[in-house]
Design an enzyme around this catalytic site. Structure first.
Site, PDB file in Angstrom:
ATOM      1  N   SER A   8       0.830  -1.202   0.000  1.00 47.17           N
ATOM      2  CA  SER A   8       0.000   0.000   0.000  1.00 47.17           C
ATOM      3  C   SER A   8       0.864   1.252   0.000  1.00 47.17           C
ATOM      4  O   SER A   8       1.961   1.267   0.579  1.00 47.17           O
ATOM      5  CB  SER A   8      -0.910   0.007   1.235  1.00 47.17           C
ATOM      6  OG  SER A   8      -1.547   1.259   1.407  1.00 47.17           O
ATOM      7  N   TYR A  21      -2.507  -0.256   9.994  1.00 45.21           N
ATOM      8  CA  TYR A  21      -2.706  -0.840   8.658  1.00 45.21           C
ATOM      9  C   TYR A  21      -1.429  -0.730   7.843  1.00 45.21           C
ATOM     10  O   TYR A  21      -0.946  -1.707   7.256  1.00 45.21           O
ATOM     11  CB  TYR A  21      -3.857  -0.135   7.945  1.00 45.21           C
ATOM     12  CG  TYR A  21      -3.933  -0.453   6.467  1.00 45.21           C
ATOM     13  CD1 TYR A  21      -4.298  -1.725   6.036  1.00 45.21           C
ATOM     14  CD2 TYR A  21      -3.628   0.505   5.501  1.00 45.21           C
ATOM     15  CE1 TYR A  21      -4.360  -2.028   4.681  1.00 45.21           C
ATOM     16  CE2 TYR A  21      -3.685   0.212   4.155  1.00 45.21           C
ATOM     17  CZ  TYR A  21      -4.046  -1.059   3.748  1.00 45.21           C
ATOM     18  OH  TYR A  21      -4.094  -1.359   2.409  1.00 45.21           O
TER      19      TYR A  21
END
Length: 334
Positions: free
Chosen positions: A127, A152
């Site tokens: 990501s 995350y």
């Protein structure tokens, strides 16, 4: 080829699966269809795969190693595209345990199965969030990404480190793709494009964080899928020029690669909202707010190496992409 795709009921996973099937591959799909967001949308994505005889679907959590190992034994996938994860920066602040189960334990099981079943190549989703506190733009895979600002992001960076250890120890080729703000038809309802479309359509005010001063490297789903499949086709190789005295984070003496996958054209958030307004024919009511915890002000991907090494070339401009997205939205949510 026989290709395993995890997260096949997800936004990117379903589109990737369809493109692989259309070119003649056999796809083994795994998804636990959890309720992080509307499961009906996930089921409707899966319905798009029902007419493909070469699609085989399994529904379980990747933290269950015995079930995952059984799938590998039964189908012997030559390559794996790991897109399943617990997503969402903000959700990781309120429910961190879910990220450990899905993003760490689940990923370890994928690595172990690839190791024990001689999988030729593992491509996995990282990501843009891993860049965290970085401010140098555009974000480059050659830059350090060791200061995540959400759990995350930390789990995604951990995936990259775990992949490198397996590439080094067991010579498993791995390629990590740092996704930048993917949008388009069949997108996730917890992401800004869907939230904006839903609330503007309903005449409700939209929350615009950082007072609208965000810039995002919005990347259309078709461009993302093209990059994922091209990356799968090009097996990661060791970098013969890698220097341990000045280590490059994007490669290694092991068969390990990290790429950014984005549009390389950041768009002002207010411009993105304006395009949605135009396609809906409705003016948005904006609730301007400060930046949220765990968020970053701008994302901007340097994708030059993905272009040079795998032939990736994003081609969908933001106006066309938003038009396609809203056309689908109006049809799916009449």
């Amino acid at each position: 080829m026989i290709i395993l795709v995890t997260g096949s009921a997800g936004f990117i996973g379903c589109e990737t699966t369809i493109q692989l099937l259309n070119r003649g591959d056999t796809v083994i799909g795994i998804d636990n269809v959890n309720d992080y967001y509307d499961t009906q949308l996930k089921r409707d994505r899966l319905k798009r795969l029902e007419d493909y005889p070469d699609y085989h679907h399994y529904e379980f959590c990747l933290s269950d190693y015995s079930k995952l190992d059984a799938v590998f034994k039964r189908h012997a996938p030559q390559r794996a595209i790991h897109l399943a994860a617990q997503a969402g920066v903000r959700h990781s602040i309120t429910n961190p345990q879910a990220y450990v189960v899905s993003n760490l334990s689940g990923f370890l099981n994928i690595l172990e199965c690839c190791r024990h079943h001689q999988t030729e190549h593992l491509v996995y989703a990282s990501s843009s969030s891993v860049y965290g506190a970085n401010t140098a733009q555009p974000f480059s895979t050659h830059h350090s990404a060791n200061h995540p600002v959400s759990l995350y992001a930390a789990t995604k960076k951990s995936n990259e480190l775990m992949a490198h250890s397996y590439s080094h120890l067991y010579n498993i080729p791995t390629t990590g793709l740092r996704f930048f703000t993917v949008y388009g038809p069949w997108g996730r309802p917890d992401m800004a494009p869907m939230i904006f479309a839903r609330k503007i359509s309903a005449g409700e005010p939209i929350d615009v964080f950082n007072y609208g001063n965000h810039r995002r490297d919005f990347t259309y789903i078709d461009d993302i899928v093209e990059g994922v499949i091209r990356s799968c086709d090009k097996i990661a190789q060791p970098n013969p020029l890698w220097n341990s005295d000045a280590p490059d984070p994007s490669s290694s003496t092991a068969p390990y690669r990290i790429y950014n996958i984005g549009c390389n054209k950041p768009v002002e958030l207010m411009r993105f909202i304006e395009l949605i307004e135009q396609e809906l024919g409705i003016k948005a009511q904006k609730n301007l707010l400060p930046m949220q915890q765990g968020d970053v002000p701008d994302t901007y991907a340097d994708v030059s190496e993905l272009i040079d090494e795998v032939g990736y070339q994003p081609s969908t401009d933001i106006k066309t992409g938003v038009a396609n997205f809203i056309a689908w939205y109006k049809n799916y949510y009449p």
